[in-house]
Write a protein that holds these residues in place. Structure first.
Motif, mmCIF file in Angstrom:
data_model
loop_
_atom_site.group_PDB
_atom_site.id
_atom_site.type_symbol
_atom_site.label_atom_id
_atom_site.label_comp_id
_atom_site.label_asym_id
_atom_site.label_seq_id
_atom_site.Cartn_x
_atom_site.Cartn_y
_atom_site.Cartn_z
ATOM 1 N N PRO A 253 46.518 52.789 36.177
ATOM 2 C CA PRO A 253 47.912 52.972 35.761
ATOM 3 C C PRO A 253 48.034 54.016 34.660
ATOM 4 N N SER A 254 49.188 54.658 34.605
ATOM 5 C CA SER A 254 49.415 55.727 33.630
ATOM 6 C C SER A 254 50.458 55.282 32.612
ATOM 7 N N PRO A 255 50.037 54.719 31.485
ATOM 8 C CA PRO A 255 51.002 54.262 30.483
ATOM 9 C C PRO A 255 51.824 55.432 29.956
ATOM 10 N N ALA A 256 53.099 55.194 29.734
ATOM 11 C CA ALA A 256 54.003 56.227 29.228
ATOM 12 C C ALA A 256 54.011 56.203 27.701
ATOM 13 N N SER A 331 44.608 59.309 31.105
ATOM 14 C CA SER A 331 45.517 58.930 32.190
ATOM 15 C C SER A 331 46.945 58.678 31.723
ATOM 16 N N SER A 332 47.217 58.832 30.427
ATOM 17 C CA SER A 332 48.561 58.552 29.928
ATOM 18 C C SER A 332 49.553 59.612 30.393
ATOM 19 N N PRO A 374 58.487 51.937 33.027
ATOM 20 C CA PRO A 374 58.972 51.670 31.674
ATOM 21 C C PRO A 374 58.211 52.465 30.627
ATOM 22 N N LEU A 375 58.736 52.448 29.424
ATOM 23 C CA LEU A 375 58.081 53.081 28.282
ATOM 24 C C LEU A 375 57.102 52.088 27.673
ATOM 25 N N ASP A 376 55.917 52.563 27.292
ATOM 26 C CA ASP A 376 54.895 51.662 26.754
ATOM 27 C C ASP A 376 54.660 51.856 25.264
ATOM 28 N N VAL A 377 54.535 53.105 24.827
ATOM 29 C CA VAL A 377 54.200 53.395 23.430
ATOM 30 C C VAL A 377 55.105 54.516 22.923
ATOM 31 N N MET A 533 45.564 52.622 22.343
ATOM 32 C CA MET A 533 46.374 51.542 22.910
ATOM 33 C C MET A 533 46.732 51.828 24.361
ATOM 34 N N ALA A 534 47.119 53.074 24.637
ATOM 35 C CA ALA A 534 47.461 53.430 26.010
ATOM 36 C C ALA A 534 46.260 53.242 26.942
ATOM 37 N N HIS A 535 45.071 53.588 26.442
ATOM 38 C CA HIS A 535 43.855 53.403 27.252
ATOM 39 C C HIS A 535 43.644 51.924 27.578
ATOM 40 N N MET A 536 43.863 51.059 26.588
ATOM 41 C CA MET A 536 43.736 49.615 26.842
ATOM 42 C C MET A 536 44.768 49.155 27.869
ATOM 43 N N MET A 537 45.980 49.710 27.786
ATOM 44 C CA MET A 537 47.019 49.347 28.756
ATOM 45 C C MET A 537 46.658 49.792 30.158
#
Length: 565
Positions: A253-256, A331-332, A374-377, A533-537
């Motif tokens: 997944p690609s966190p936003a 991947s973000s 959705p927005l993550d960070v 954090m995005a990497h963990m997500m």
């Protein structure tokens, strides 16, 4: 709790309150652009025997009030401000009001009210929204200029401690925020450098840029500029030769990650990448500041000094931050939101508007009505020192916009600032309320200080305190810079070629055609943590319902603190 000075059961009370007051530099260019002023503790109005305010920079003709025009704003706050205006000789005018034909929202987009109504989120947004109200003097009024601080104090004195959100305790000044990255000049030129009595008011470091140099004006780190200290190189930010392709994204997944900063410049890591949203929109309308021609600090880096063509102090700041997030989470998806100018200054009203539109972006992503998730960070590498740091929680400004994102399962990561102080730096200091956040079901704000690269000690410039929850490397950091940057500086040594001897010299200190540079500041520690954090997500299976998102994001915040690298 009434304020957001953090809980710290093991600390001695005296140690917590004996702050090392920082010097905080705001350049003259920002004062001119925003028509800003300094709140002087020496002459500021106070209620009764109330606490003398700390100095801060703000727009004297504006207040931030809760609600949207035509909605809850009209019924309470606006009506009360109108009554006060009759006494003091001014007329409140709501910016971005679709009902005001003489004050249109702008040529590129409609009002926030119309946008929220069209998207179906008007009532939702009205509960958390904050708007800018201009204080327009009455025609024929004679006297000193209208000052928002005086209006605010008069309103609060008249209303007392009522619990209604319409009360003036929920109103606030419109502050000027500054970047948390070192540069030879934020606090430079003829800027105003201030601190609570230190270099304030008596001319030392005050009116005309005394507070420039390397060390005078060091206090806040913003304007420090010699953290790298490489001989023959530009202070603060220097180019490096590095041949490195973009980190390869994992199949996950690609966190936003939304980056609110100076924008994004030209660089092969980002140009044409499907993992970059360079011009985000919601409902077809742009998010962030639309720079006028020649004002975008990420194009050639020169917007302030077009005569000598020196690079802006914070030119490339946003591109550098984007590279930090990309390094820590390949991947973000980077959502680029310009809010800051090349001198490192940002208007609180612009930041709030961007955050509120990002909240709409998040809601349509959750509901699946637009083609993104959705927005993550949210990554914020700027801040300011508040005039009343012990009582800010209920105010209408930036804090409410941040709270709305927290409540919707978005993590806000903020730089702790470069003042070498424990004095809270906002909005990062909202992290001091992390226990309360968890109790009421909000994702805690994550504040990030800077540490040194070798031994892990805290950087000399970094803010600290119980409200700083974690640290990442923020000294001599390598990241991306716009390849288009090549200012007017040249190497200090240039020896012509001679028979049998090649031409030699020192490097060009502001040629970033290599696409990479070195910089220091908590500005760059914060996006490193946001990337972590995005990497963990990216390793998690995320759900869209708000409660589950809040719980999962809160777990990841705690993991990011424990897994500091």
């Amino acid at each position: 709790m009434s304020g957001t000075i953090p809980e710290n059961d093991s600390a001695d009370d005296a140690a917590r309150t004996a702050h090392n007051f920082p010097i905080f530099g705001v350049p003259a260019s920002a004062f001119r652009r925003f028509h800003a002023t300094v709140l002087s503790p020496d002459g500021a109005d106070v209620i009764g025997d109330g606490e003398t305010p700390h100095p801060t920079v703000y727009r004297p003709d504006r207040l931030l009030l809760p609600g949207l025009p035509g909605q809850s704003l009209d019924a309470g706050p606006l009506e009360e401000l109108r009554r006060l205006g009759k006494e003091m000789g001014f007329r409140p005018v709501v910016e971005d009001d679709p009902r005001a034909p003489d004050d249109p929202p702008g040529p590129d987009r409609g009002s926030l009210v119309d946008l929220a109504r069209r998207l179906g989120y008007l009532e939702q947004l009205d509960r958390v929204a904050r708007v800018v109200v201009k204080l327009v003097p009455d025609a024929g009024r004679v006297g000193p200029p209208i000052d928002a601080w005086e209006v605010l104090q008069r309103a609060r004195a008249a209303q007392g401690d009522a619990d209604s959100d319409s009360r003036a305790r929920a109103w606030s000044l419109c502050h000027i925020l500054m970047a948390s990255g070192y540069g030879s000049g934020v606090g430079y030129g003829s800027g105003v450098g201030y601190g609570s009595g230190v270099g304030y008011g008596s001319g030392v470091g005050y009116g005309s840029g005394v507070g420039y140099g390397s060390g005078v004006g060091y206090g806040s780190g913003v304007g420090y500029g010699s953290g790298v200290g490489v001989p023959g190189s530009a202070d603060g930010r220097i180019p490096v030769a590095l041949h490195l392709g973009p980190p390869a994204p994992a199949r996950s997944p690609s966190p936003a990650v939304a980056i609110l900063d100076t924008g994004l410049g030209q660089h092969p890591w980002f140009d044409g990448s499907p993992l970059v949203v360079p011009h985000p929109t919601v409902g077809g309308e742009p998010i962030g500041v639309a720079f006028p021609p020649g004002e975008d600090p990420e194009v050639d880096g020169v917007t302030l000094d077009r005569v000598n063509r020196f690079l802006d102090p914070m030119a490339g700041h946003g591109t550098f931050i984007a590279g930090m997030v990309r390094q820590h989470c390949p991947s973000s998806t980077l959502v680029i939101v310009p809010v800051m100018y090349g001198d490192g200054a940002a208007d609180e009203a612009d930041i709030i508007d961007a955050l509120q539109r990002l909240l709409l972006w998040h809601w349509v992503g959750v509901d699946g009505t637009e083609d993104h998730g959705p927005l993550d960070v949210v990554s914020l590498s700027f801040g300011y020192y508040h005039e009343t740091p012990n009582a800010v929680e209920d105010e209408a400004g930036l804090f409410k916009a941040v709270r709305a994102l927290q409540e919707n399962g978005v993590c806000v990561v903020a730089a702790a600032g470069n003042g070498a102080t424990t004095l809270p730096f906002w909005p990062a200091a909202l992290a001091g309320g992390h226990r309360a956040d968890v109790k009421v079901g909000r994702v805690p704000v994550l504040s990030v200080g800077a540490r040194n690269p070798s031994d892990g000690t805290v950087a000399a410039f970094s803010n600290t305190g119980a409200w700083v929850r974690t640290y990442r490397c923020g000294v001599a950091v390598v990241s991306t810079m716009p390849e288009t940057f090549d200012g007017s500086l040249r190497g200090g040594v240039d020896v012509p070629a001679q028979p049998g001897r090649p031409e030699r010299g020192t490097p060009d200190p502001d040629d970033y055609s290599s696409g990479f540079g070195i910089w220091s500041g908590s500005s760059f520690a914060s996006p490193a943590c946001a990337g972590d954090m995005a990497h963990m997500m990216s390793e998690e299976s995320f759900v869209k319902d708000t409660r589950s998102r809040v719980e999962k994001m809160t777990e990841i915040v705690e993991r990011a603190i424990k897994e500091e690298s």
